[in-house]
Design a protein around this motif. Structure first.
Motif, PDB file in Angstrom:
ATOM      1  N   THR A  80       7.358  -3.709   5.240  1.00 43.15           N
ATOM      2  CA  THR A  80       6.496  -3.138   4.222  1.00 43.15           C
ATOM      3  C   THR A  80       5.578  -2.120   4.876  1.00 43.15           C
ATOM      4  O   THR A  80       5.460  -2.084   6.090  1.00 43.15           O
ATOM      5  CB  THR A  80       5.661  -4.237   3.532  1.00 43.15           C
ATOM      6  N   LEU A  81       4.932  -1.314   4.063  1.00 47.19           N
ATOM      7  CA  LEU A  81       3.947  -0.387   4.601  1.00 47.19           C
ATOM      8  C   LEU A  81       2.562  -1.015   4.506  1.00 47.19           C
ATOM      9  O   LEU A  81       2.267  -1.760   3.563  1.00 47.19           O
ATOM     10  CB  LEU A  81       4.003   0.935   3.841  1.00 47.19           C
ATOM     11  N   VAL A  82       1.746  -0.727   5.483  1.00 50.84           N
ATOM     12  CA  VAL A  82       0.421  -1.336   5.559  1.00 50.84           C
ATOM     13  C   VAL A  82      -0.490  -0.716   4.512  1.00 50.84           C
ATOM     14  O   VAL A  82      -0.548   0.503   4.365  1.00 50.84           O
ATOM     15  CB  VAL A  82      -0.182  -1.157   6.966  1.00 50.84           C
ATOM     16  N   ARG A  83      -1.200  -1.581   3.788  1.00 50.39           N
ATOM     17  CA  ARG A  83      -2.058  -1.121   2.713  1.00 50.39           C
ATOM     18  C   ARG A  83      -3.489  -0.923   3.197  1.00 50.39           C
ATOM     19  O   ARG A  83      -3.854  -1.341   4.303  1.00 50.39           O
ATOM     20  CB  ARG A  83      -2.039  -2.143   1.569  1.00 50.39           C
ATOM     21  N   GLU A  84      -4.279  -0.355   2.349  1.00 50.44           N
ATOM     22  CA  GLU A  84      -5.695  -0.145   2.685  1.00 50.44           C
ATOM     23  C   GLU A  84      -6.380  -1.484   2.917  1.00 50.44           C
ATOM     24  O   GLU A  84      -6.185  -2.428   2.166  1.00 50.44           O
ATOM     25  CB  GLU A  84      -6.400   0.597   1.554  1.00 50.44           C
ATOM     26  N   GLY A  85      -7.148  -1.546   3.971  1.00 53.59           N
ATOM     27  CA  GLY A  85      -7.925  -2.747   4.254  1.00 53.59           C
ATOM     28  C   GLY A  85      -7.118  -3.905   4.806  1.00 53.59           C
ATOM     29  O   GLY A  85      -7.631  -4.998   5.010  1.00 53.59           O
ATOM     30  N   GLU A  86      -5.868  -3.662   5.090  1.00 56.90           N
ATOM     31  CA  GLU A  86      -4.988  -4.741   5.526  1.00 56.90           C
ATOM     32  C   GLU A  86      -4.692  -4.603   7.021  1.00 56.90           C
ATOM     33  O   GLU A  86      -4.369  -3.511   7.479  1.00 56.90           O
ATOM     34  CB  GLU A  86      -3.691  -4.642   4.716  1.00 56.90           C
ATOM     35  N   SER A  87      -4.801  -5.693   7.752  1.00 58.33           N
ATOM     36  CA  SER A  87      -4.473  -5.629   9.168  1.00 58.33           C
ATOM     37  C   SER A  87      -2.965  -5.705   9.354  1.00 58.33           C
ATOM     38  O   SER A  87      -2.238  -6.082   8.438  1.00 58.33           O
ATOM     39  CB  SER A  87      -5.140  -6.771   9.924  1.00 58.33           C
ATOM     40  N   LEU A  88      -2.500  -5.359  10.552  1.00 56.76           N
ATOM     41  CA  LEU A  88      -1.067  -5.426  10.829  1.00 56.76           C
ATOM     42  C   LEU A  88      -0.552  -6.839  10.625  1.00 56.76           C
ATOM     43  O   LEU A  88       0.520  -7.063  10.060  1.00 56.76           O
ATOM     44  CB  LEU A  88      -0.797  -4.981  12.270  1.00 56.76           C
ATOM     45  N   GLU A  89      -1.351  -7.761  11.094  1.00 57.95           N
ATOM     46  CA  GLU A  89      -0.984  -9.164  10.991  1.00 57.95           C
ATOM     47  C   GLU A  89      -0.877  -9.590   9.523  1.00 57.95           C
ATOM     48  O   GLU A  89       0.062 -10.290   9.144  1.00 57.95           O
ATOM     49  CB  GLU A  89      -2.087  -9.957  11.682  1.00 57.95           C
ATOM     50  N   ASP A  90      -1.841  -9.167   8.740  1.00 61.52           N
ATOM     51  CA  ASP A  90      -1.806  -9.499   7.314  1.00 61.52           C
ATOM     52  C   ASP A  90      -0.559  -8.935   6.662  1.00 61.52           C
ATOM     53  O   ASP A  90       0.083  -9.598   5.842  1.00 61.52           O
ATOM     54  CB  ASP A  90      -3.039  -8.924   6.602  1.00 61.52           C
ATOM     55  N   ASP A  93       2.353 -11.047   7.557  1.00 59.77           N
ATOM     56  CA  ASP A  93       2.307 -12.284   6.781  1.00 59.77           C
ATOM     57  C   ASP A  93       2.751 -12.037   5.347  1.00 59.77           C
ATOM     58  O   ASP A  93       3.472 -12.840   4.762  1.00 59.77           O
ATOM     59  CB  ASP A  93       0.878 -12.842   6.758  1.00 59.77           C
ATOM     60  N   THR A  97       5.599 -13.983   3.151  1.00 63.53           N
ATOM     61  CA  THR A  97       5.348 -14.753   1.939  1.00 63.53           C
ATOM     62  C   THR A  97       6.043 -14.167   0.722  1.00 63.53           C
ATOM     63  O   THR A  97       6.277 -14.863  -0.251  1.00 63.53           O
ATOM     64  CB  THR A  97       3.837 -14.868   1.651  1.00 63.53           C
TER      65      THR A  97
END
Lengths: 268, 268
Positions: A80-90, A93, A97
């Motif tokens: 997925t592409l990383v969203r605003e305010g989201e860490s790589l780890e998040d 995860d 999920t």
DNA sequence: GCAAAAGTGTTCCGACTACACCCATGC
DNA sequence: GCATGGGTGTAGTCGGAACACTTTTGC
């Protein structure tokens, strides 16, 4: 020019960094004044998700079918592409999920692929955006994992030796992830993150044998070495599975392992 | 929710990924329609550059003084932002050639730090841009390396045990890089990338002892093991350095090492 | 000669290999 | 009983740790 030796980087980087010289010369020393044009990135997270089917003795990897360009109708690693305010780890995860329901897993960052032109979308786009992939690898408990079929997108466990041609440079990432999985098994107790709370020594052996191949120590010696580490607690409970003598159920003792954490050691 | 076990990731991630829940709920399954807002990134490359001063038996790391906000007047790891058309590897090479003149080096990607709020500039900026750091580590030959003093910016070798508080999360990156250096030394022949073409076994020993500390095998056994690998060629040439018996000069035989490349082995 | 560094050899001991063998269960 | 898998023991071997000892130089 320095002679860079990337020999311990086992990946074939040819596809990844096409090694085209940057447009700016190195003469323009980085200063507050006159900065060279910086690249803009979207950051993706792709995860190699492994699980071990101990019944069929197969190492599986989770693939999803793409339904959009680029690489429509190719299998690919979940990402997925990383969203605003989201860490790589998040983000990693979140991918997990969204695709599966799982209770126990091990997750670790693998490698970052960021050469220009690794994603066809880069050329399509009017504005010059680059796509970078922070790859991860995960190990999950097969028996405890349910795939989330959302009707539309295909999602499936593939035996490692039957993985088809994947989208992007995902075959490379997979190869790298597999190497990492093997060394993680040998040098750290990842296996116990993915085994049930209680397990037999035979279970552990099956897991190791499936991942590492049949070319390692026999069961008897494996037992002895494993127990000598003194990180497994015998619960005394016996379990009988079909024929054969009932086996003791063991538990991993995280506290007993604590002091060994940083010591150089071999787990296998 | 899955139980993510990041225990083998030795870094203290607390500063890196502040684990704030993403604004988007996981209920919005990723679909072509209604995509969540993606983050825009600038990508930096920070490199932990080690060298070994075998004369003074010290492990050194290269630091540069910052002269701009944020973290003005803090020491930091050499780094730069990735430019258009430039691969991550190219950017890392560029940092190296800007700061030092070196002929032999080993360079490898370390880890990618990408949590939100790791760079103060993120909050300053009007538009919501994130800063991501793809860290690398390098090992260079100390005797063969000249620092490029550009008059303005400070640049210096720091003994590892006297490194001050650094900008950003650079102390963490440094700690991680040091761990990686140690394991690379033990499991791969990096040392020979950074030794002269010809060297004595004493040179190799000094290098290992300096990096790994005094707590490993004595010279005599080190010799024996090293030679047993059969990857060093005795040139027959003797060299005398002050008192003591002259030592043989050896060469690393890359071809002899080739077959051992992928085998699990210990170099130390 | 003496100190210093290189290089050799030897002894001890623990670990790993390859088995043989016993134990407890299902059928 | 017999097949199946769990569990224990042992003899041989390899390799590392510790350390004594020899060699060749500078002074």
């Amino acid at each position: 020019m320095p002679t860079t030796n990337h020999q311990s980087q086992d990946l074939d980087r040819s596809l990844v960094s096409s090694k085209q010289p940057s447009k700016q010369s190195i003469a323009s020393i980085e200063q507050p004044s006159n900065p060279a044009k910086l690249a803009d990135f979207k950051v993706g997270v792709d995860t190699v998700i492994f699980s071990v089917d101990t019944v069929q003795h197969r190492l599986l990897v989770l693939l999803v079918m793409r339904h959009q360009a680029p690489f429509t109708d190719y299998w690919s690693l979940p990402g997925t592409l990383v969203r605003e305010g989201e860490s790589l780890e998040d983000a990693a995860d979140r991918v997990l999920t969204e695709k599966i329901r799982v209770n126990n897993l091990y997750l670790e960052q693998l490698f970052t692929f960021g050469g220009p032109n690794r994603d066809p979308r880069e050329s399509e786009a009017a504005y010059n955006v680059r796509y970078l992939s922070v790859s991860h690898f995960a190990l999950v408990r097969f028996e405890d994992t349910a795939l989330i079929a959302d009707g539309v997108s295909g999602i499936a466990w593939y035996p490692l030796d039957r993985v088809p041609q994947l989208a992007f440079d995902h075959n490379q990432i997979l190869t790298y992830g597999y190497q990492r999985l093997r060394s993680k098994l040998e040098y750290s107790p990842v296996a116990f993150d993915v085994l049930p709370e209680m397990f037999t020594l035979g279970d552990v052996y099956q897991l190791y044998a499936t991942v590492l191949g049949e070319d390692f120590a026999d069961y008897s010696n494996f037992r002895t070495r494993l127990l000598k580490l003194r990180v497994l607690k015998d619960t005394g409970i016996k379990t009988s599975r079909g024929a054969g003598r009932p086996a003791s159920l063991y538990q991993f003792d995280a506290e007993a392992f604590e002091p060994l954490k940083d010591k150089p050691m071999v787990f296998l």
